[in-house]
Motif scaffolding. Sequence first.
Motif, PDB file in Angstrom:
ATOM      1  N   GLN A 258      21.499 -15.300 -59.144  1.00  0.00           N
ATOM      2  CA  GLN A 258      20.215 -15.213 -59.819  1.00  0.00           C
ATOM      3  C   GLN A 258      19.812 -13.756 -60.052  1.00  0.00           C
ATOM      4  OE1 GLN A 258      17.005 -17.195 -57.834  1.00  0.00           O
ATOM      5  NE2 GLN A 258      15.665 -17.031 -59.597  1.00  0.00           N
ATOM      6  N   GLU A 259      20.010 -12.898 -59.072  1.00  0.00           N
ATOM      7  CA  GLU A 259      19.665 -11.489 -59.239  1.00  0.00           C
ATOM      8  C   GLU A 259      20.523 -10.858 -60.332  1.00  0.00           C
ATOM      9  OE1 GLU A 259      19.838  -7.372 -56.728  1.00  0.00           O
ATOM     10  OE2 GLU A 259      19.501  -9.221 -55.629  1.00  0.00           O
ATOM     11  N   TRP A 260      21.774 -11.180 -60.359  1.00  0.00           N
ATOM     12  CA  TRP A 260      22.686 -10.654 -61.389  1.00  0.00           C
ATOM     13  C   TRP A 260      22.259 -11.127 -62.783  1.00  0.00           C
ATOM     14  CZ3 TRP A 260      26.087  -7.097 -62.331  1.00  0.00           C
ATOM     15  CH2 TRP A 260      26.990  -7.236 -63.360  1.00  0.00           C
ATOM     16  N   HIS A 261      21.838 -12.362 -62.880  1.00  0.00           N
ATOM     17  CA  HIS A 261      21.406 -12.944 -64.142  1.00  0.00           C
ATOM     18  C   HIS A 261      20.215 -12.172 -64.705  1.00  0.00           C
ATOM     19  CE1 HIS A 261      20.461 -15.951 -67.143  1.00  0.00           C
ATOM     20  NE2 HIS A 261      19.236 -16.077 -66.632  1.00  0.00           N
ATOM     21  N   TRP A 262      19.182 -11.928 -63.918  1.00  0.00           N
ATOM     22  CA  TRP A 262      18.004 -11.210 -64.388  1.00  0.00           C
ATOM     23  C   TRP A 262      18.313  -9.749 -64.680  1.00  0.00           C
ATOM     24  CZ3 TRP A 262      14.323 -13.745 -66.424  1.00  0.00           C
ATOM     25  CH2 TRP A 262      14.057 -15.047 -66.008  1.00  0.00           C
ATOM     26  N   THR A 263      19.206  -9.168 -63.926  1.00  0.00           N
ATOM     27  CA  THR A 263      19.593  -7.776 -64.171  1.00  0.00           C
ATOM     28  C   THR A 263      20.298  -7.658 -65.514  1.00  0.00           C
ATOM     29  OG1 THR A 263      19.869  -7.448 -61.791  1.00  0.00           O
ATOM     30  CG2 THR A 263      20.869  -5.821 -63.233  1.00  0.00           C
ATOM     31  N   MET A 264      21.170  -8.582 -65.823  1.00  0.00           N
ATOM     32  CA  MET A 264      21.875  -8.569 -67.103  1.00  0.00           C
ATOM     33  C   MET A 264      20.905  -8.803 -68.260  1.00  0.00           C
ATOM     34  SD  MET A 264      24.964  -7.725 -66.845  1.00  0.00           S
ATOM     35  CE  MET A 264      25.610  -8.235 -68.404  1.00  0.00           C
ATOM     36  N   MET A 265      19.970  -9.715 -68.090  1.00  0.00           N
ATOM     37  CA  MET A 265      19.007  -9.973 -69.154  1.00  0.00           C
ATOM     38  C   MET A 265      18.130  -8.739 -69.404  1.00  0.00           C
ATOM     39  SD  MET A 265      17.802 -13.908 -68.584  1.00  0.00           S
ATOM     40  CE  MET A 265      16.471 -13.702 -69.722  1.00  0.00           C
ATOM     41  N   LEU A 266      17.682  -8.095 -68.352  1.00  0.00           N
ATOM     42  CA  LEU A 266      16.870  -6.901 -68.490  1.00  0.00           C
ATOM     43  C   LEU A 266      17.678  -5.770 -69.130  1.00  0.00           C
ATOM     44  CD1 LEU A 266      14.198  -5.438 -67.956  1.00  0.00           C
ATOM     45  CD2 LEU A 266      15.111  -4.812 -65.713  1.00  0.00           C
ATOM     46  N   GLY A 267      18.914  -5.630 -68.713  1.00  0.00           N
ATOM     47  CA  GLY A 267      19.784  -4.598 -69.288  1.00  0.00           C
ATOM     48  C   GLY A 267      20.015  -4.812 -70.775  1.00  0.00           C
ATOM     49  N   MET A 268      20.254  -6.034 -71.187  1.00  0.00           N
ATOM     50  CA  MET A 268      20.469  -6.326 -72.608  1.00  0.00           C
ATOM     51  C   MET A 268      19.192  -6.098 -73.406  1.00  0.00           C
ATOM     52  SD  MET A 268      23.539  -6.895 -73.303  1.00  0.00           S
ATOM     53  CE  MET A 268      23.381  -7.549 -74.927  1.00  0.00           C
ATOM     54  N   ALA A 269      18.046  -6.481 -72.841  1.00  0.00           N
ATOM     55  CA  ALA A 269      16.778  -6.264 -73.536  1.00  0.00           C
ATOM     56  C   ALA A 269      16.536  -4.762 -73.727  1.00  0.00           C
ATOM     57  CB  ALA A 269      15.634  -6.895 -72.756  1.00  0.00           C
ATOM     58  N   LEU A 270      16.757  -3.966 -72.695  1.00  0.00           N
ATOM     59  CA  LEU A 270      16.575  -2.518 -72.811  1.00  0.00           C
ATOM     60  C   LEU A 270      17.568  -1.914 -73.804  1.00  0.00           C
ATOM     61  CD1 LEU A 270      15.909  -1.538 -69.087  1.00  0.00           C
ATOM     62  CD2 LEU A 270      14.269  -1.676 -70.971  1.00  0.00           C
ATOM     63  N   PHE A 271      18.784  -2.427 -73.814  1.00  0.00           N
ATOM     64  CA  PHE A 271      19.785  -1.935 -74.759  1.00  0.00           C
ATOM     65  C   PHE A 271      19.335  -2.163 -76.200  1.00  0.00           C
ATOM     66  CE2 PHE A 271      23.331  -3.097 -77.556  1.00  0.00           C
ATOM     67  CZ  PHE A 271      24.000  -1.886 -77.604  1.00  0.00           C
ATOM     68  N   TRP A 272      18.865  -3.377 -76.529  1.00  0.00           N
ATOM     69  CA  TRP A 272      18.457  -3.677 -77.898  1.00  0.00           C
ATOM     70  C   TRP A 272      17.179  -2.952 -78.291  1.00  0.00           C
ATOM     71  CZ3 TRP A 272      21.839  -4.825 -81.167  1.00  0.00           C
ATOM     72  CH2 TRP A 272      22.927  -5.590 -80.832  1.00  0.00           C
ATOM     73  N   ILE A 273      16.289  -2.738 -77.328  1.00  0.00           N
ATOM     74  CA  ILE A 273      15.096  -1.937 -77.619  1.00  0.00           C
ATOM     75  C   ILE A 273      15.506  -0.510 -77.949  1.00  0.00           C
ATOM     76  CG2 ILE A 273      13.038  -0.912 -76.560  1.00  0.00           C
ATOM     77  CD1 ILE A 273      12.660  -3.624 -75.101  1.00  0.00           C
ATOM     78  N   ALA A 274      16.447   0.042 -77.197  1.00  0.00           N
ATOM     79  CA  ALA A 274      16.928   1.406 -77.465  1.00  0.00           C
ATOM     80  C   ALA A 274      17.606   1.484 -78.831  1.00  0.00           C
ATOM     81  CB  ALA A 274      17.891   1.842 -76.366  1.00  0.00           C
ATOM     82  N   VAL A 275      18.380   0.468 -79.183  1.00  0.00           N
ATOM     83  CA  VAL A 275      19.037   0.447 -80.494  1.00  0.00           C
ATOM     84  C   VAL A 275      17.984   0.433 -81.611  1.00  0.00           C
ATOM     85  CG1 VAL A 275      20.431  -0.982 -82.056  1.00  0.00           C
ATOM     86  CG2 VAL A 275      21.194  -0.587 -79.717  1.00  0.00           C
ATOM     87  N   LEU A 276      16.958  -0.384 -81.471  1.00  0.00           N
ATOM     88  CA  LEU A 276      15.900  -0.450 -82.488  1.00  0.00           C
ATOM     89  C   LEU A 276      15.137   0.866 -82.595  1.00  0.00           C
ATOM     90  CD1 LEU A 276      14.503  -4.038 -81.931  1.00  0.00           C
ATOM     91  CD2 LEU A 276      15.810  -3.196 -83.884  1.00  0.00           C
ATOM     92  N   VAL A 277      14.850   1.506 -81.475  1.00  0.00           N
ATOM     93  CA  VAL A 277      14.137   2.786 -81.499  1.00  0.00           C
ATOM     94  C   VAL A 277      14.980   3.841 -82.211  1.00  0.00           C
ATOM     95  CG1 VAL A 277      13.314   4.679 -80.030  1.00  0.00           C
ATOM     96  CG2 VAL A 277      12.674   2.325 -79.502  1.00  0.00           C
ATOM     97  N   VAL A 278      16.263   3.907 -81.893  1.00  0.00           N
ATOM     98  CA  VAL A 278      17.145   4.869 -82.557  1.00  0.00           C
ATOM     99  C   VAL A 278      17.225   4.575 -84.050  1.00  0.00           C
ATOM    100  CG1 VAL A 278      19.558   5.615 -82.754  1.00  0.00           C
ATOM    101  CG2 VAL A 278      18.482   5.431 -80.502  1.00  0.00           C
ATOM    102  N   LEU A 279      17.302   3.316 -84.423  1.00  0.00           N
ATOM    103  CA  LEU A 279      17.371   2.941 -85.829  1.00  0.00           C
ATOM    104  C   LEU A 279      16.092   3.342 -86.567  1.00  0.00           C
ATOM    105  CD1 LEU A 279      19.064   1.461 -87.966  1.00  0.00           C
ATOM    106  CD2 LEU A 279      17.869  -0.617 -87.332  1.00  0.00           C
ATOM    107  N   VAL A 280      14.941   3.101 -85.974  1.00  0.00           N
ATOM    108  CA  VAL A 280      13.675   3.472 -86.607  1.00  0.00           C
ATOM    109  C   VAL A 280      13.592   4.980 -86.801  1.00  0.00           C
ATOM    110  CG1 VAL A 280      11.176   3.601 -86.207  1.00  0.00           C
ATOM    111  CG2 VAL A 280      12.371   1.437 -85.897  1.00  0.00           C
ATOM    112  N   PHE A 281      13.963   5.750 -85.776  1.00  0.00           N
ATOM    113  CA  PHE A 281      13.919   7.195 -85.906  1.00  0.00           C
ATOM    114  C   PHE A 281      14.919   7.707 -86.936  1.00  0.00           C
ATOM    115  CE2 PHE A 281      11.542   7.195 -81.905  1.00  0.00           C
ATOM    116  CZ  PHE A 281      10.567   8.129 -82.211  1.00  0.00           C
ATOM    117  N   ALA A 282      16.090   7.096 -87.019  1.00  0.00           N
ATOM    118  CA  ALA A 282      17.088   7.519 -88.006  1.00  0.00           C
ATOM    119  C   ALA A 282      16.599   7.246 -89.427  1.00  0.00           C
ATOM    120  CB  ALA A 282      18.414   6.801 -87.752  1.00  0.00           C
TER     121      ALA A 282
END
Length: 80
Positions: A9-33
Motif C-alpha cells: 500500500q505504501e509503495w502504491h501511494w508513493t508511485m501515484m504521487l511520483g507520477m502526479a508530480l512528474f506530469w505536473i512538472a512536464v506541464l509546467v515545463v511545457l507552459v514555460f516553453a
Amino acid sequence: MHWWNPEWQEWHWTMMLGMALFWIAVLVVLVFAVRYLYLKYPPPGRGAQVDAPEDILKRRYAQGDIEQEEYARRLADLRK
C-alpha cells in the motif's frame, strides 16, 4: 496470496504521487516553453510593433526617398 498486501500500500501511494508530480512538472515545463517561444517569436500581426505613419514618412525622408516639399505635404495630410 491475496492481491492486496498491506506492505504494498505504501509503495502504491508513493508511485501515484511520483507520477502526479512528474506530469505536473512536464506541464509546467511545457507552459514555460510555449510562453518563451511565443514571446521570442510573436505571430505576425500580434505583438509585432507597427510603425506609425509619421515615423515611416520621417524614415523615407531621412533615407532620401522623398524631397522636403513632398515630406511637408504628406505630413500636413497625415495631421488633418
